[in-house]
Design a protein around this motif. Structure first.
Motif, PDB file in Angstrom:
ATOM      1  N   ASN A   1      40.723  36.192  43.381  1.00 58.01           N
ATOM      2  CA  ASN A   1      39.776  35.148  43.273  1.00 58.01           C
ATOM      3  C   ASN A   1      40.473  34.071  42.608  1.00 58.01           C
ATOM      4  N   PRO A   2      41.291  33.348  43.038  1.00 58.53           N
ATOM      5  CA  PRO A   2      42.105  32.247  42.115  1.00 58.53           C
ATOM      6  C   PRO A   2      40.967  31.417  41.807  1.00 58.53           C
ATOM      7  N   PRO A   3      40.984  30.650  40.508  1.00 60.66           N
ATOM      8  CA  PRO A   3      40.097  29.691  40.059  1.00 60.66           C
ATOM      9  C   PRO A   3      40.302  28.412  40.633  1.00 60.66           C
ATOM     10  N   LYS A   4      39.417  27.606  40.707  1.00 63.20           N
ATOM     11  CA  LYS A   4      39.465  26.147  40.870  1.00 63.20           C
ATOM     12  C   LYS A   4      39.942  25.189  39.934  1.00 63.20           C
ATOM     13  N   ASP A   5      39.395  25.568  38.729  1.00 66.28           N
ATOM     14  CA  ASP A   5      39.749  24.829  37.480  1.00 66.28           C
ATOM     15  C   ASP A   5      39.497  25.797  36.423  1.00 66.28           C
ATOM     16  N   ALA A   6      39.972  24.896  35.150  1.00 66.94           N
ATOM     17  CA  ALA A   6      39.950  25.996  33.964  1.00 66.94           C
ATOM     18  C   ALA A   6      38.465  26.376  33.695  1.00 66.94           C
ATOM     19  N   TRP A   7      37.570  25.619  33.795  1.00 66.32           N
ATOM     20  CA  TRP A   7      36.173  25.937  33.467  1.00 66.32           C
ATOM     21  C   TRP A   7      35.856  27.320  34.133  1.00 66.32           C
ATOM     22  N   GLU A   8      36.125  27.346  35.491  1.00 67.66           N
ATOM     23  CA  GLU A   8      35.856  28.517  36.222  1.00 67.66           C
ATOM     24  C   GLU A   8      36.478  29.456  35.921  1.00 67.66           C
ATOM     25  N   LEU A   9      37.778  29.413  35.638  1.00 68.85           N
ATOM     26  CA  LEU A   9      38.833  30.587  34.887  1.00 68.85           C
ATOM     27  C   LEU A   9      38.105  31.204  33.830  1.00 68.85           C
ATOM     28  N   PHE A  10      37.622  30.378  32.867  1.00 66.29           N
ATOM     29  CA  PHE A  10      37.017  30.734  31.719  1.00 66.29           C
ATOM     30  C   PHE A  10      35.741  31.559  31.804  1.00 66.29           C
ATOM     31  N   SER A  11      34.739  31.136  32.602  1.00 61.82           N
ATOM     32  CA  SER A  11      33.449  31.870  33.071  1.00 61.82           C
ATOM     33  C   SER A  11      33.771  33.004  33.835  1.00 61.82           C
ATOM     34  N   GLU A  12      34.780  33.118  34.758  1.00 58.98           N
ATOM     35  CA  GLU A  12      35.109  34.233  35.495  1.00 58.98           C
ATOM     36  C   GLU A  12      35.657  34.988  34.758  1.00 58.98           C
ATOM     37  N   THR A  13      36.599  34.753  33.837  1.00 59.02           N
ATOM     38  CA  THR A  13      37.298  35.993  32.787  1.00 59.02           C
ATOM     39  C   THR A  13      36.225  36.498  31.907  1.00 59.02           C
ATOM     40  N   GLU A  14      35.147  35.750  31.429  1.00 61.44           N
ATOM     41  CA  GLU A  14      34.112  36.285  30.797  1.00 61.44           C
ATOM     42  C   GLU A  14      33.225  37.170  31.428  1.00 61.44           C
ATOM     43  N   LYS A  15      33.157  36.957  32.872  1.00 59.06           N
ATOM     44  CA  LYS A  15      32.315  38.093  33.425  1.00 59.06           C
ATOM     45  C   LYS A  15      33.108  39.213  33.727  1.00 59.06           C
ATOM     46  N   TYR A  16      34.381  38.680  33.953  1.00 64.23           N
ATOM     47  CA  TYR A  16      35.215  40.242  34.096  1.00 64.23           C
ATOM     48  C   TYR A  16      35.341  41.095  32.890  1.00 64.23           C
ATOM     49  N   VAL A  17      35.372  40.507  31.816  1.00 63.36           N
ATOM     50  CA  VAL A  17      35.400  41.339  30.430  1.00 63.36           C
ATOM     51  C   VAL A  17      34.130  42.139  30.486  1.00 63.36           C
TER      52      VAL A  17
END
Length: 75
Positions: free
Chosen positions: A28-44
């Motif tokens: 699930n490659p992120p589209k931008d830095a904000w998506e990367l941050f929020s998706e990483t938080e969900k994965y944690v």
């Protein structure tokens, strides 16, 4: 940390990041830095609350940590 230059210093966090990359990020490659941050938080949250770990007798990290359950010595 065990001390400068110890082989086991990063083993656990390196294993976590490997799981994150192969189980989620590469799929699930992120589209931008904000998506990367929020998706990483969900994965944690998923990793700690829902994902069962073989090394923890198929329990989640939260179940082990918050129930103070003693696990057998794993080598």
């Amino acid at each position: 940390m065990d001390g400068k230059g110890r082989a086991l210093d990063n083993v656990f966090i390196e294993r976590y990041w490997r799981s994150y990359k192969y189980e989620y990020l590469f799929l699930n490659p992120p589209k931008d830095a904000w998506e990367l941050f929020s998706e990483t938080e969900k994965y944690v949250k998923f990793y700690n609350k829902e994902r069962r770990h073989e090394a923890l007798e198929r329990l989640t990290p939260n179940e082990v940590y918050f129930n103070y359950r003693k696990l057998p010595n794993v080598s």
